[in-house]
Design an enzyme around this catalytic site. Structure first.
Site, PDB file in Angstrom:
ATOM      1  CB  SER A 113      -0.741   0.098   1.152  1.00  0.00           C
ATOM      2  OG  SER A 113      -1.489   1.105   1.201  1.00  0.00           O
ATOM      3  CB  SER A 114       0.470   4.596  -1.284  1.00  0.00           C
ATOM      4  OG  SER A 114      -0.770   5.040  -0.933  1.00  0.00           O
ATOM      5  CB  CYS A 115      -0.313   3.635   4.108  1.00  0.00           C
ATOM      6  SG  CYS A 115      -0.287   2.002   4.582  1.00  0.00           S
ATOM      7  CE1 TYR A 142      -3.462  -3.231   5.422  1.00  0.00           C
ATOM      8  CE2 TYR A 142      -2.833  -1.244   4.270  1.00  0.00           C
ATOM      9  CZ  TYR A 142      -3.460  -2.535   4.170  1.00  0.00           C
ATOM     10  OH  TYR A 142      -3.540  -2.782   2.971  1.00  0.00           O
ATOM     11  CE  LYS A 146      -1.004  -4.776   3.093  1.00  0.00           C
ATOM     12  NZ  LYS A 146      -1.354  -5.914   1.961  1.00  0.00           N
ATOM     13  CG  HIS A 185     -10.421   4.778   0.541  1.00  0.00           C
ATOM     14  ND1 HIS A 185     -10.088   3.340   0.219  1.00  0.00           N
ATOM     15  CD2 HIS A 185      -9.459   5.061   1.732  1.00  0.00           C
ATOM     16  CE1 HIS A 185      -9.241   2.994   1.239  1.00  0.00           C
ATOM     17  NE2 HIS A 185      -8.899   3.915   2.022  1.00  0.00           N
TER      18      HIS A 185
END
Length: 319
Positions: A113-115, A142, A146, A185
């Protein structure tokens, strides 16, 4: 570029096939010459249980595995249940990756994920920004899970010479998205707001913040196409960003959705609500250099998503 891995005649396991990304991957794989696309529901396979995963993988022996399964949620859920988000996601990825090693899986693709990137990473965010700064506190549990998944793939590649790779999708939207107003989102939330306003005879919608923050959006079918492309064409240590390559202000995306739905406006901006990060754009240069680019424009993608939602409201995730 020449393919490094052929899917012809292969049995491919998509973990997380009921989610938005997993469902799109299954649909995309049907256009390949796979021998079988394997899926397993929760009643059949508990991904958090190691012995369950070992048994299933040993029985099925897939040739390739795509890890699209994850425990996901919004800011509130991440903040309220940090142990669940860290533990569950660590177990899911560790069980699948280790079982893939033990059952001689030829190719594995892990989705992040981009997070995973630092909160204040330079824009656009390149792959080498990983672990160069502090994470966004609201979803760090999270993100850490990842990041561990990426490192697991790298470790098994390094120690066991396995073709395990990772990809980092940007913000996604499309069919099978979560349309719950509390946890969704921005795009599905704006779609529901716009449709509700139209049904109520209103002319516009309220948008949180100033509308100036910029965000990048990729249609989930483009994402699935990019992931299958990487499965077939990429074999490397570093993860690969999967993005649209352009961003757009939240105010403009809201206006575009209202235009498609048929709301004349104007938008009302609730500036008492937070804007969040001013900009979040991932660099798409690495994937573009390999020869892949998206094919679904933002307007076309939004029109298709709205049409899907209108036809599938009974089955869509609304709460």
């Amino acid at each position: 570029m020449a393919e490094t891995y052929s899917l012809d005649g292969k049995r491919v396991f998509v973990a997380g096939h009921r989610g938005m990304v997993g469902a799109a991957i299954v649909k995309r794989l049907k256009s390949e010459n796979c021998a079988e696309i394997l899926t397993a529901g929760r009643a059949e396979l508990n991904l958090i249980n190691q012995s369950d995963v070992d048994r299933w993988m040993n029985d099925q022996k897939p040739d390739a595995v795509i890890v699209a399964a994850a425990k996901v949620g919004g800011i509130f859920a991440n903040d309220a249940y940090p142990a669940d988000f860290l533990y569950d996601n660590l177990m899911i990825e560790a069980n699948l990756i280790h079982a893939a090693y033990k059952t001689n899986v030829e190719k594995l693709l892990f989705l992040g994920s981009s997070c995973i990137y630092p909160k204040f990473a330079d824009q656009p965010i390149t792959e080498d920004a990983l672990l160069t700064g502090a994470l966004e506190p609201t979803n760090e549990w999270y993100a850490i899970a990842k990041i561990a998944g990426i490192k697991l793939c790298q470790a098994y590649r390094r120690q066991h010479d396995l073709d395990f790779i990772s990809a980092m999708p940007t913000n996604l939207y499309g069919p099978n998205d979560n349309f719950d107003l509390k946890n969704s989102h921005v795009i599905p939330a704006l779609i529901r707001k716009a449709l509700a306003a139209k049904d109520a005879g209103e002319t516009g919608i309220e948008v949180w913040g100033t509308g100036t923050p910029r965000r990048e959006f990729l249609h989930v079918h483009d994402c699935a196409d990019a992931l299958v492309f990487l499965l077939k064409n990429y074999s490397g240590h570093e993860h690969v960003n999967v993005g649209y390559g352009e961003d757009i202000p939240i105010g403009e995306i809201a206006s575009l959705i209202c235009d498609i739905v048929g709301l004349p406006g104007p938008l009302k901006f609730d500036t008492s609500k937070p804007d969040g990060t001013p900009r979040k754009l991932m660099s798409a240069d690495k994937l573009r250099a390999m020869g892949w680019k998206p094919s679904i424009s933002l307007r076309d993608g939004l029109e298709g998503t709205i049409d899907w939602f209108l036809k599938n409201q009974d089955a869509a995730r609304l709460s």
